[in-house]
Design a protein around this motif. Structure first.
Motif, PDB file in Angstrom:
ATOM      1  N   LEU A   6       1.787  17.093  10.399  1.00  0.00           N
ATOM      2  CA  LEU A   6       2.069  15.372   9.521  1.00  0.00           C
ATOM      3  C   LEU A   6       1.375  15.180  10.343  1.00  0.00           C
ATOM      4  CD1 LEU A   6       5.609  15.946  10.776  1.00  0.00           C
ATOM      5  CD2 LEU A   6       3.794  17.597   9.061  1.00  0.00           C
ATOM      6  N   PRO A   7       1.019  13.688   9.062  1.00  0.00           N
ATOM      7  CA  PRO A   7       0.834  12.450   9.100  1.00  0.00           C
ATOM      8  C   PRO A   7       0.233  12.748  10.737  1.00  0.00           C
ATOM      9  CG  PRO A   7       1.985  12.227   7.635  1.00  0.00           C
ATOM     10  CD  PRO A   7       1.809  13.544   8.059  1.00  0.00           C
ATOM     11  N   GLN A   8       0.059  12.115  11.382  1.00  0.00           N
ATOM     12  CA  GLN A   8       0.424  11.840  12.993  1.00  0.00           C
ATOM     13  C   GLN A   8       2.065  11.662  13.011  1.00  0.00           C
ATOM     14  OE1 GLN A   8      -2.292  12.101  14.880  1.00  0.00           O
ATOM     15  NE2 GLN A   8      -0.943  12.963  15.852  1.00  0.00           N
ATOM     16  N   HIS A 390      -8.482   9.219   2.630  1.00  0.00           N
ATOM     17  CA  HIS A 390      -8.908   8.539   3.361  1.00  0.00           C
ATOM     18  C   HIS A 390      -6.732   7.671   4.308  1.00  0.00           C
ATOM     19  CE1 HIS A 390     -11.698   7.273   0.804  1.00  0.00           C
ATOM     20  NE2 HIS A 390     -12.291   5.971   2.192  1.00  0.00           N
ATOM     21  N   HIS A 391      -6.078   8.200   3.450  1.00  0.00           N
ATOM     22  CA  HIS A 391      -4.751   7.559   3.643  1.00  0.00           C
ATOM     23  C   HIS A 391      -4.824   8.786   5.469  1.00  0.00           C
ATOM     24  CE1 HIS A 391      -0.326   7.270   4.135  1.00  0.00           C
ATOM     25  NE2 HIS A 391      -0.425   8.236   4.582  1.00  0.00           N
ATOM     26  N   GLU A 392      -5.116  10.129   5.159  1.00  0.00           N
ATOM     27  CA  GLU A 392      -4.819  11.017   7.047  1.00  0.00           C
ATOM     28  C   GLU A 392      -6.310  10.310   7.964  1.00  0.00           C
ATOM     29  OE1 GLU A 392      -2.322  12.444   7.206  1.00  0.00           O
ATOM     30  OE2 GLU A 392      -1.805  12.500   5.106  1.00  0.00           O
ATOM     31  N   LEU A 393      -7.112   9.610   6.985  1.00  0.00           N
ATOM     32  CA  LEU A 393      -8.005   9.550   8.178  1.00  0.00           C
ATOM     33  C   LEU A 393      -7.298   8.227   8.465  1.00  0.00           C
ATOM     34  CD1 LEU A 393     -11.253   9.771   6.542  1.00  0.00           C
ATOM     35  CD2 LEU A 393     -10.606  11.703   8.287  1.00  0.00           C
ATOM     36  N   GLY A 394      -6.931   7.311   7.989  1.00  0.00           N
ATOM     37  CA  GLY A 394      -6.433   6.290   8.675  1.00  0.00           C
ATOM     38  C   GLY A 394      -5.020   6.667   9.975  1.00  0.00           C
ATOM     39  N   HIS A 395      -4.655   7.664   9.712  1.00  0.00           N
ATOM     40  CA  HIS A 395      -3.411   8.143  10.896  1.00  0.00           C
ATOM     41  C   HIS A 395      -4.782   8.696  11.650  1.00  0.00           C
ATOM     42  CE1 HIS A 395      -0.072   8.271   8.466  1.00  0.00           C
ATOM     43  NE2 HIS A 395      -0.361   9.478   7.642  1.00  0.00           N
ATOM     44  N   ASN A 396      -5.409   9.305  11.871  1.00  0.00           N
ATOM     45  CA  ASN A 396      -6.317  10.083  12.953  1.00  0.00           C
ATOM     46  C   ASN A 396      -6.988   8.115  13.655  1.00  0.00           C
ATOM     47  OD1 ASN A 396      -7.399  12.088  10.803  1.00  0.00           O
ATOM     48  ND2 ASN A 396      -6.589  12.392  12.765  1.00  0.00           N
ATOM     49  N   HIS A 418       1.793   2.762  10.257  1.00  0.00           N
ATOM     50  CA  HIS A 418       0.909   4.380  10.337  1.00  0.00           C
ATOM     51  C   HIS A 418       0.544   5.362   8.882  1.00  0.00           C
ATOM     52  CE1 HIS A 418      -0.910   7.428  13.855  1.00  0.00           C
ATOM     53  NE2 HIS A 418      -0.076   6.916  14.397  1.00  0.00           N
ATOM     54  N   GLU A 419       1.452   4.859   8.344  1.00  0.00           N
ATOM     55  CA  GLU A 419       1.309   4.557   6.587  1.00  0.00           C
ATOM     56  C   GLU A 419      -0.069   4.007   6.370  1.00  0.00           C
ATOM     57  OE1 GLU A 419       2.311   8.091   5.897  1.00  0.00           O
ATOM     58  OE2 GLU A 419       3.092   8.188   7.461  1.00  0.00           O
ATOM     59  N   ALA A 420       0.264   3.355   6.354  1.00  0.00           N
ATOM     60  CA  ALA A 420      -0.387   1.630   5.844  1.00  0.00           C
ATOM     61  C   ALA A 420      -1.554   1.670   6.230  1.00  0.00           C
ATOM     62  CB  ALA A 420       0.259   0.588   6.096  1.00  0.00           C
ATOM     63  N   ARG A 529       9.514   4.810   5.464  1.00  0.00           N
ATOM     64  CA  ARG A 529       7.883   4.402   6.348  1.00  0.00           C
ATOM     65  C   ARG A 529       6.935   4.102   5.096  1.00  0.00           C
ATOM     66  NH1 ARG A 529       6.542  10.003   9.537  1.00  0.00           N
ATOM     67  NH2 ARG A 529       8.500   8.819  10.447  1.00  0.00           N
ATOM     68  N   TYR A 530       6.667   5.539   3.807  1.00  0.00           N
ATOM     69  CA  TYR A 530       6.192   5.591   2.407  1.00  0.00           C
ATOM     70  C   TYR A 530       6.669   3.553   2.346  1.00  0.00           C
ATOM     71  CZ  TYR A 530       4.810   9.858   4.710  1.00  0.00           C
ATOM     72  OH  TYR A 530       4.417  11.027   5.217  1.00  0.00           O
ATOM     73  N   PHE A 531       7.717   3.198   1.912  1.00  0.00           N
ATOM     74  CA  PHE A 531       8.193   2.538   0.842  1.00  0.00           C
ATOM     75  C   PHE A 531       7.692   1.250   1.704  1.00  0.00           C
ATOM     76  CE2 PHE A 531      10.931  -1.307   0.602  1.00  0.00           C
ATOM     77  CZ  PHE A 531      10.529  -1.767  -0.165  1.00  0.00           C
TER      78      PHE A 531
HETATM   79 ZN    ZN Z   1       0.395   9.875   6.322  1.00  0.00          ZN
END
Ligand code: ZN
Ligand code: X8Z
Length: 621
Positions: A6-8, A390-396, A418-420, A529-531
């Motif tokens: 999952l996303p981190q 870009h979203h996933e790299l934000g987690h990374n 984390h999601e933002a 979290r996404y909200f």
């Molecule tokens: Zn995510």
């Protein structure tokens, strides 16, 4: 976040969620043995002992979560009965370990502990998204059930009403939802995907029962309360906080809904899309009607203006997945952040393997909690996937800046943070940035282009808000018992109507299990979290623009290439979850409250235009 697929955050959530069991020593233990939660001494507990306990806990968890993430990675990139069983077995151990550790940690209750130790013990208690009951048989059953549910989703295919057509997976069916304007084809794709979740119903009921028992076992009234307890405020207060934020943005959503419904009525006819009623969920360009950007051509305010279609250019310029990820990385490095490690490029899954089932739902990982970064995606050359990268790299990038902290602090300030991160940066993907990257030709700065662009953004960002909220409003009610299994589907559609103003495209019954057709339900990833992230990302964007010293309207600001913005971002990332989130927010924005005002500010031009368009319309549903 555990780093799993999952996303981190998800990762950790997923992994952790599926947590651990125990044996002996800490990091030095042989890999096969599960560490045992630190044993209780005969004498009275002391703060010094609590500190030692937390140290060992971090060492044990790092080892266990690494084994868990490894098994999860293998499973998600190669779904078979064996990899599923293997992952379930590690998850079982993790769950047992964490439960034991939580109980042991109780002996420090009431002591005055140093701030870090106290926070670690708190984070331990709220770390699991899927806690298991103490009973070993039930624990094994829960782990197996969770693995089966995720497997059913990953393997889901629709082979036509009679089962004889060419079988299509979620990616193929999603393409229909995005591109087709044929109502019958949309309905067929929608119904087809929603048929894959029917067999999940008994498994999901079981997952709810067992994980609720697990939550009770560690002192929470139900699983929803446990989920809501990880926001540095009492769970009841968090519930109100989410509603407060929704109240801030609902008027803007209603305006968008009203305008889009009017345009869809022109496309599909008033009989299909009546004024004053919810919009049928299959007409919005997305399987869950969660983001509406794919129907932009149908609702474009001023046709004939600058072409905003990045997907077409990606294809034309021969962008492959690697090149798209490189472009994403470049945004981060332009801010002065470090490049991704070489292993990221070697170990990630960028495209869908042809020879096996995988979980395509995008996620970001740090498998060993030591900068072992990866993403797992099934990338196609579309603007949507470029945004997701870009979203996933934000987690990374969160992972890479906090991996030196003890594992219990290796998480976002809260999961919405984390999601933002990646999303906040995509707000800087303005036409001038895209032009510079060669992905868009010059966009003249005029009022019509601004409205076109803002509407396109709103179809992704604003349209998502009610969906982001309702998934867990539904689950919280399920976990608390307010919604019974006999009403799972009915209550799902009541929520979708209430918040999103969308309706089921065809008759639904309790044979169906439509929530299961959304990844995060069968894979048990919390969704609020996404909200939060949709709102936080505008707060972050505003703060980063200010740090960069960029003046002018928020929707025109791009921090690309700005090192001061990068430093501001890095300072927050490095905190991980070591401090309550209001402190991390303050490091970034100077304020301590989540607040939708920057989002409203960003969309101010569009709102004025929408209000004008909606005059005389019967809005609402
Ligand atoms: Zn995510
Ligand atoms: O699940 C995700 C990411 C991974 S954390 C791809 N998202 C939600 C979804 O797809 O439903 C990002 C937006 C919302």
């Amino acid at each position: 976040m555990t780093r799993t697929l999952l996303p981190q955050p998800l990762m950790r959530a997923a992994l952790a969620a599926l947590s651990l069991a125990a044996t002996t020593a800490g990091a030095q233990t042989t890999p096969a043995a599960t560490p045992k939660a630190p044993a209780a001494p005969a004498t009275k507990a002391t703060p010094a002992e609590a500190k030692q306990f937390a140290q060992k806990l971090n060492a044990d968890l790092k080892q266990l979560w690494t084994r868990q993430a490894t098994a999860e990675w293998i499973k998600s990139t190669y779904i078979t009965d064996d990899t599923e069983r293997n992952a379930a077995s590690v998850n079982e151990e993790v769950m047992a370990y964490v439960n034991g550790a939580i109980k042991d940690s109780r002996r420090f209750d009431g002591l005055t502990l140093d701030a870090d130790t106290a926070r670690m013990l708190h984070l331990l208690r709220v770390s699991q998204t899927l806690p298991a009951p103490a009973n070993a048989t039930q624990r094994a059953e829960l782990a197996a059930t969770a693995a089966k549910l995720e497997g059913l989703y990953g393997k889901g295919k629709y082979c036509g009403k009679d089962g004889k057509a060419k079988c299509r997976d979620l990616e193929e069916l999603s393409d229909v939802m995005a591109e087709s304007r044929d109502e019958a084809a949309l309905l067929d794709a929608w119904q087809g995907w929603h048929s894959i979740s029917r067999p999940m119903r008994p498994l999901y009921t079981q997952l709810v029962n067992l994980s609720n028992a697990g939550a009770k076992d560690i002192g929470f009234s139900d699983l929803g309360t446990l989920w809501r307890s990880s926001y540095d405020m009492p769970p009841a207060e968090f519930e109100q906080e989410a509603q407060r934020l929704w109240g801030q943005v609902k008027p803007m959503y209603d305006e968008l809904h009203c305008y889009v419904r009017g345009r869809l009525a022109k496309q599909y006819g008033e009989a299909k899309v009546p004024a004053g009623k919810p919009i049928p969920a299959h007409l919005l360009g997305n399987m869950w009607a969660q983001e509406w950007n794919n129907i932009y051509p149908l609702v474009e305010p001023f046709p004939g203006q600058a072409d905003l279609d990045v997907s077409a250019t990606l294809v034309k310029q021969g962008y492959d997945s690697q090149k798209m990820v490189k472009l994403g990385e470049k945004f981060f490095t332009s801010l002065g952040l470090k490049p991704l490690p070489q292993t990221f490029w070697e170990r990630s899954q960028f495209t869908k393997p042809k020879d096996r089932d995988v979980v395509c739902h995008a996620s970001a990982w740090d498998v060993t909690y030591e900068n072992d970064l990866r993403i797992k995606m099934c990338i196609k050359p579309t603007e949507e996937d470029l945004v997701t990268i870009h979203h996933e790299l934000g987690h990374n990038y969160y992972y890479t800046y906090y991996y030196k902290l003890p594992v219990l602090f290796q998480a976002g300030a809260n999961d919405g943070f984390h999601e933002a991160i990646g999303d906040a940066l995509t707000l800087s993907i303005t036409p001038s940035y895209l032009q510079q990257a060669g992905l868009l030709s010059a966009v003249e700065k005029n009022d019509k282009n601004v409205i076109n662009l803002q509407l396109k953004d709103a179809l992704e960002k604003v349209a998502f808000l009610p969906f982001g909220l309702l998934v867990d409003q539904w689950r919280w009610d399920v976990f608390s018992g307010k919604v019974k299994p006999a009403d799972y589907n009915k209550s799902w559609w009541a929520m979708r109507q209430k918040y999103q103003g969308v309706s089921a495209p065809s008759v639904r019954t309790e044979q169906d299990f439509d929530p299961g057709a959304k990844y995060h339900v069968p894979s048990n990833v919390p969704y609020t979290r996404y909200f939060l992230a949709r709102i936080l990302q505008f707060q972050f964007h505003k703060a980063l623009c200010e740090a960069a010293g960029i003046k002018g309207p928020l929707h025109e600001c791009s921090i690309y290439g700005n090192k001061a913005a990068g430093q501001r971002l890095q300072a927050m990332l490095e905190l991980g979850s070591s401090k309550p989130w209001p402190e991390a927010l303050s490091a970034m924005t100077g304020g301590k409250q989540m607040d939708a005002t920057p989002m409203l500010e960003y969309f101010a031009p569009l709102r004025r235009w929408l209000q004008e368009q909606n005059k005389g319309q019967k809005c609402g549903w």
